[in-house]
Design a protein around this motif. Structure first.
Motif, PDB file in Angstrom:
ATOM      1  N   THR A 146     110.317  32.034  55.065  1.00 48.06           N
ATOM      2  CA  THR A 146     111.237  33.152  54.906  1.00 48.06           C
ATOM      3  C   THR A 146     110.989  33.998  53.659  1.00 48.06           C
ATOM      4  O   THR A 146     111.665  35.006  53.452  1.00 48.06           O
ATOM      5  CB  THR A 146     112.689  32.638  54.884  1.00 48.06           C
TER       6      THR A 146
ATOM      7  N   ALA B 128     110.473  35.582  49.746  1.00 51.09           N
ATOM      8  CA  ALA B 128     111.338  35.821  48.590  1.00 51.09           C
ATOM      9  C   ALA B 128     111.677  37.305  48.569  1.00 51.09           C
ATOM     10  O   ALA B 128     110.796  38.137  48.390  1.00 51.09           O
ATOM     11  CB  ALA B 128     110.628  35.421  47.295  1.00 51.09           C
TER      12      ALA B 128
ATOM     13  N   ALA C 209     113.544  33.617  46.070  1.00 50.43           N
ATOM     14  CA  ALA C 209     113.906  33.238  47.431  1.00 50.43           C
ATOM     15  C   ALA C 209     115.375  32.841  47.479  1.00 50.43           C
ATOM     16  O   ALA C 209     115.996  32.539  46.457  1.00 50.43           O
ATOM     17  CB  ALA C 209     113.031  32.091  47.904  1.00 50.43           C
TER      18      ALA C 209
ATOM     19  N   THR D  91     112.808  27.488  45.344  1.00 49.42           N
ATOM     20  CA  THR D  91     111.856  27.139  46.392  1.00 49.42           C
ATOM     21  C   THR D  91     112.394  25.969  47.196  1.00 49.42           C
ATOM     22  O   THR D  91     113.347  25.296  46.790  1.00 49.42           O
ATOM     23  CB  THR D  91     110.485  26.740  45.806  1.00 49.42           C
TER      24      THR D  91
ATOM     25  N   TRP E  79     105.995  32.109  50.047  1.00 45.28           N
ATOM     26  CA  TRP E  79     106.697  32.198  48.766  1.00 45.28           C
ATOM     27  C   TRP E  79     107.918  31.298  48.694  1.00 45.28           C
ATOM     28  O   TRP E  79     108.291  30.854  47.616  1.00 45.28           O
ATOM     29  CB  TRP E  79     107.098  33.651  48.503  1.00 45.28           C
ATOM     30  N   ILE E  80     108.565  31.011  49.815  1.00 43.92           N
ATOM     31  CA  ILE E  80     109.697  30.087  49.797  1.00 43.92           C
ATOM     32  C   ILE E  80     109.215  28.675  49.456  1.00 43.92           C
ATOM     33  O   ILE E  80     109.978  27.838  48.974  1.00 43.92           O
ATOM     34  CB  ILE E  80     110.431  30.099  51.161  1.00 43.92           C
TER      35      ILE E  80
END
Length: 459
Positions: A100, A102, A320, A334, A358-359
């Motif tokens: 998902t 950030a 995120a 994270t 990035w999550i």
């Protein structure tokens, strides 16, 4: 182990698409469903890359090829956590990969941060990139603006703020964004970095691009570029750093009498934000001067300088947000994991739950690292034992039919894509982005006659 037969990927940005594509290559025959909250795929490439960066936006072309191949089922306009829960996905699929990204700003905890005129970069980027869940207007009414940050996002925000609106007419921006920039009265922009010119995270190309703007001058204090031991060492050792510093030295050498543009960008180094000033509105920014030690570190000097500005943008990093039903480390922002396998508070892997992008690792790395990161997660997924999801598992098709009549599939995205290109063609442009969720849903759902797609409506 046997390969999974059904996998759900949550998030149709680059990380999610790469993970889905790699999975279909490493485990042929796996049914992969790619869920996306927005009506359109491509995530940060569509809604986070500045419109004047068509080269980066061309990444969409390779992502398009992956989805067009037909090995991945795209399901947009479905909010995981509202329309469908993670628990339901875990029951219906052998594995779930959360990608998902950030999309919010890291907070900056200083007095005055909540004043009107104080903004986060992520919100501003979402506005000018036509995100369907943000307001269609933006208060561009300041003549003097401050941007806090030392990375490429800070450069993007600065470049977009200082641009003259007519230079954006060959991009995909919607009419409301162009109108906002056309009314922008900005004359001065101040970009602040806490450390020195050898420690910024500007790419040489992006920094030079800032100086190529129409009717914009760049001002740098030569004293900030004084070659101390750290700057000399970094410029000798790293070519990108040398290119960045050399670019700044070129700007610093320009005589003030030669700066005739109507707009200026001032680059400031060794200054850290202390407070945003003002009673009911941003009226200034107080910065504390930092003292470099010659080794790349800085310490607070106790000396302060106030800058008179009417707006402040913080571009200090993306963050995120938690997804309901998935563990989340609020300190690192994270998902806790081991090589992409999501773990609980005890460090034990949660069966069937994985993460990438990035999550997973934080907002760092370019597209190349996103792809290698996705491969790691997929390989971890394939190394784990298979799961039996048949007993008591919900019928995902019935569930989607009952709750997600608003969903948009691949053909629906192609209708949106065609509508945006048609709008652009009618105006002599490649594309004009459609920004309203309701209109995107109507077009994507096939509830608008094809002949009406180019009616030129832009809000």
């Amino acid at each position: 182990m046997s390969a999974p037969s059904r996998v759900a990927v949550v998030g149709a940005g680059p990380a999610g698409i790469y993970a889905a594509d790699i999975l279909t290559q490493l485990a042929p025959g796996t049914q992969v469903d790619l869920f996306e909250k927005l009506p359109a795929p491509y995530g940060l490439v569509r809604y986070g890359v500045s419109p004047d960066h068509p080269r980066i936006k061309r990444i969409i072309e390779s992502l398009h090829v992956m989805l067009e191949a037909g090995r991945i089922r795209l399901l947009c306009n479905i909010d995981i956590g509202t329309d469908v829960t993670i628990e339901e996905l875990r029951s219906a699929y052998d594995a779930v990969i959360v990608a998902t990204g950030a999309i919010t700003d890291i907070p900056l905890d200083i007095p005055g941060i909540e004043l009107p005129g104080s903004f986060g970069a992520a919100d501003f980027v979402s506005w000018y990139d036509g995100h369907p869940d943000v307001a269609t207007t933006w208060p561009l009414d300041a003549e003097s603006v401050a941007v806090i940050g030392a990375g490429n996002v800070a450069l993007d925000v600065s470049r977009m703020l200082i641009k003259h609106a007519h230079t954006l007419l060959d991009t995909d921006i919607s009419d409301n964004v162009h109108s906002g920039f056309a009314a922008n009265p900005i004359r001065e922009l101040h970009l602040f970095a806490r450390r020195g010119p050898a420690d910024v995270r500007f790419s040489p190309t992006e920094l030079r691009e800032l100086g190529h703007q129409h009717d914009v001058d760049i001002v740098v204090d030569p004293a900030d570029l004084h070659g101390d031991r750290h700057i000399e060492r970094m410029t000798k050792q790293f070519a990108p750093t040398r290119n960045v510093v050399d670019t700044m030295r070129g700007w610093a050498a320009i005589a003030d009498s030669e700066r005739t543009a109507s707009r200026r960008v001032h680059l400031h180094f060794y200054q850290a934000p202390v407070a945003i000033l003002g009673d009911d509105q941003v009226e200034g920014l107080r910065m504390e001067r930092m003292t470099p030690d010659g080794y790349g570190h800085v310490t607070a000097s106790g000396a302060f300088v106030d800058h008179e500005v009417q707006a402040v943008y913080r571009a200090i990093g993306y963050a995120a947000t938690a997804l309901p039903g998935v563990p989340f480390d609020h300190a690192t922002r994270t998902i806790p994991h081991r090589d992409g396998a999501v773990v609980d508070d005890n460090g034990d892997h949660i069966p069937g739950l994985f993460t990438t992008g990035w999550i997973k690792r934080g907002p760092v790395g370019l597209i190349g690292s996103t792809k290698s990161d996705a491969r790691q997660t997929v390989e971890t997924l394939l190394d784990h034992s298979g799961r039996d999801t048949t007993a008591g598992a919900p019928d995902i098709e019935q569930l989607l039919a009952a709750r997600c009549g608003h969903r948009i599939d691949w053909n629906g995205w192609l209708r949106i894509d065609a509508a945006e290109q048609r709008l652009g063609t009618d105006r002599g442009r490649h594309r004009i982005k459609i920004i309203e969720r309701a209109e995107l849903t109507t077009i994507g759902g096939g509830r608008l006659r094809h002949s009406a797609l180019a009616d030129g409506r832009q809000r």
